[in-house]
Design a protein around this motif. Structure first.
Motif, PDB file in Angstrom:
ATOM      1  N   ALA A  39     -14.832 -38.529  30.558  1.00 56.14           N
ATOM      2  CA  ALA A  39     -15.667 -37.483  31.146  1.00 56.14           C
ATOM      3  C   ALA A  39     -17.142 -37.628  30.786  1.00 56.14           C
ATOM      4  CB  ALA A  39     -15.161 -36.106  30.697  1.00 56.14           C
ATOM      5  N   SER A  40     -17.438 -38.332  29.701  1.00 54.75           N
ATOM      6  CA  SER A  40     -18.830 -38.475  29.284  1.00 54.75           C
ATOM      7  C   SER A  40     -19.638 -39.382  30.190  1.00 54.75           C
ATOM      8  CB  SER A  40     -18.898 -38.987  27.836  1.00 54.75           C
ATOM      9  OG  SER A  40     -18.407 -38.018  26.941  1.00 54.75           O
ATOM     10  N   ASN A  56     -16.303 -35.762  41.663  1.00 57.90           N
ATOM     11  CA  ASN A  56     -17.668 -35.876  42.183  1.00 57.90           C
ATOM     12  C   ASN A  56     -17.830 -37.116  43.037  1.00 57.90           C
ATOM     13  OD1 ASN A  56     -18.574 -38.176  40.562  1.00 57.90           O
ATOM     14  ND2 ASN A  56     -18.702 -36.779  38.827  1.00 57.90           N
ATOM     15  N   GLY A  62     -12.267 -32.769  36.976  1.00 60.11           N
ATOM     16  CA  GLY A  62     -13.504 -32.646  37.733  1.00 60.11           C
ATOM     17  C   GLY A  62     -13.666 -33.789  38.722  1.00 60.11           C
ATOM     18  N   HIS A  88     -16.652 -28.059  30.265  1.00 60.38           N
ATOM     19  CA  HIS A  88     -17.767 -28.679  30.982  1.00 60.38           C
ATOM     20  C   HIS A  88     -19.055 -28.655  30.165  1.00 60.38           C
ATOM     21  CE1 HIS A  88     -17.996 -24.391  31.802  1.00 60.38           C
ATOM     22  NE2 HIS A  88     -19.256 -24.543  32.117  1.00 60.38           N
ATOM     23  N   ARG A  94     -11.882 -33.047  31.851  1.00 64.68           N
ATOM     24  CA  ARG A  94     -12.700 -32.276  30.919  1.00 64.68           C
ATOM     25  C   ARG A  94     -11.764 -31.478  30.014  1.00 64.68           C
ATOM     26  NH1 ARG A  94     -16.370 -29.947  35.809  1.00 64.68           N
ATOM     27  NH2 ARG A  94     -14.267 -29.537  36.538  1.00 64.68           N
ATOM     28  N   ASN A 136     -19.992 -36.807  34.223  1.00 65.62           N
ATOM     29  CA  ASN A 136     -20.375 -35.397  34.330  1.00 65.62           C
ATOM     30  C   ASN A 136     -21.732 -35.244  35.023  1.00 65.62           C
ATOM     31  OD1 ASN A 136     -22.554 -35.316  32.167  1.00 65.62           O
ATOM     32  ND2 ASN A 136     -20.827 -36.017  30.947  1.00 65.62           N
TER      33      ASN A 136
END
Length: 415
Positions: A38-39, A273, A271, A376, A349, A42
């Protein structure tokens, strides 16, 4: 002191840097590499203005409508509904007024510490070239939606967040042109900052830790075993004893918690995107479409459209239609947005039902310290969490009251 940090996302990398600065011999381990989860995917925001927990009073009245929309801002895949039910019950309890008020204060205190720690980190390591101080705009469709948001803005005001309100498409366009005129109101937080790219930021933090003497190894940790003095970390490479171990593995921490005899309600906000190439849109500031559950932010020279929450665990196949739905909405809200040539992504996340991370020592031994579950807000709270972890490892009393973050706050925490 010999310290092992498990997890090389932004929390683990930041903890490793703070610990090596504190004089410890640090080993940083991760199954996939630095910023592999996740890093890297985001929105890249230091969201210090986001002091309000996700579980707000009355949230469960809205949830059924959201849950019925598989592409809405909050979704639970039917195949995961029974598994997530206990977590949702805790989430509902966290939305009660007494728990909400306590969580709001804890979140505000953590944000203050994290902002102070970040400012020091940027100055000490000359990281300003990786920061974008461009503010954030939260957008509302009409007077009714704007008025419904006022309680949240009042809480931000009490927490010391600076903001201004914008009324009318013309006022909004002075800061960010190109937004559909259906958005008639906005709240602008001018002190909001983003990183240029969260993956680049996390790798830089890890590099600084290694430059100061920390060691990184790609290793899949299978068990943590408290010893008479310290703890033993087991992996496919064998076993190694450390004086202290920091578990910062994010969403991947559950199996290791079980080896430590604990069962915490650690879940994943999946998440989604899409990152569009350079030239997709002339973005001036971070845009938040709160009622639709997504943001538009600058990443490198491109634009990232992402967000929403899918409570679906870690084994179900990604539903990339969610990323496509967010991009379709973004095109409606930003008519000149070029949606071609994007790269889709889904990440996990790590999330606790009360919106607060777990930070503190194992209830049975000070040799194992936890730092996970930031949801988040991992990037936002990374520097503050690292400072607290260093205090705990060194036996100092942290400046932050850790009572709301303790691992034993959940009933049935023993496995």
């Amino acid at each position: 002191m010999k310290v092992c940090v498990i997890g090389a996302g932004i929390i683990g990398a930041s903890a490793a840097l703070d610990l090596v600065r504190d004089g410890h011999a640090v080993t940083l381990l991760d199954r996939d590499g630095v910023a592999a989860g996740a890093s890297q995917g985001n929105a890249g925001a230091f969201a210090f203005a986001d002091v309000i927990p996700l579980a707000t009073p009355g949230i469960m009245k809205k949830a059924p409508k959201w849950l019925l929309d598989p592409l809405g801002p909050l979704s639970v895949p039917p195949a995961y509904a029974l598994t997530i039910a206990p977590w949702l019950i805790r989430y509902w309890r966290a939305s009660w007024r007494d728990r909400y008020v306590a969580a709001l204060k804890a979140q505000s205190d953590m944000m203050r510490l994290s902002q102070e720690a970040l400012d020091a980190l940027v100055a000490d390591f000359n990281l300003s070239d990786l920061i974008r101080p461009e503010g954030q705009m939260q957008l509302y469709e009409g007077e009714t939606a704007f008025q419904a948001s006022q309680k949240g803005w009042d809480e931000r005001r009490k927490a010391g967040v600076k903001f201004e309100f914008l009324t009318g498409p013309e006022a909004i366009a002075e800061i960010q042109p190109g937004i559909d005129p259906r958005f008639t109101h906005a709240g602008f937080t001018p002190e909001w900052k983003n990183v240029t790219d969260p993956a680049v930021w996390t790798r830089r933090i890890a590099e600084e830790a290694q430059r100061l003497g920390a060691t990184f190894a790609r290793r899949d940790v299978t068990r943590i075993e408290p010893a008479e003095q310290g703890a033993v970390v087991h992996s496919e490479e064998g076993a190694e004893r450390f004086d202290k171990v920091v578990l910062a593995a994010g969403a991947y921490g559950n199996p290791l918690l079980k080896t430590l005899g604990l069962k915490l309600p650690l879940e994943t906000e999946r998440g989604y995107n899409t990152t569009l190439p350079a030239g997709a849109f002339d973005l001036k500031t971070h845009l938040t479409f709160s009622d639709h559950g997504f943001v538009v932010t600058k990443i490198g020279e491109g634009v990232r459209v992402g967000g929403a929450v899918e409570l679906g665990g870690m084994t179900l196949a990604p539903r990339m239609a969610r990323a496509e739905a967010l991009l379709t909405k973004a095109k409606r809200f930003l008519p000149t947005l070029d949606t071609e040539g994007g790269t889709q992504w889904m990440g996990f996340r790590p999330s606790m039902p009360d919106s607060l991370p777990v930070i503190g020592a194992h209830p049975d031994t000070s040799s194992v310290v936890f730092a996970f579950g930031h949801g988040h807000l991992g990037l936002t709270q990374s520097a503050g969490t690292a400072r607290v972890v260093s205090d705990l490892i060194a036996g100092r009393t942290p400046s932050l009251d850790l009572t709301p973050f303790r691992p034993t706050r959940f009933a049935g925490y023993r496995a």
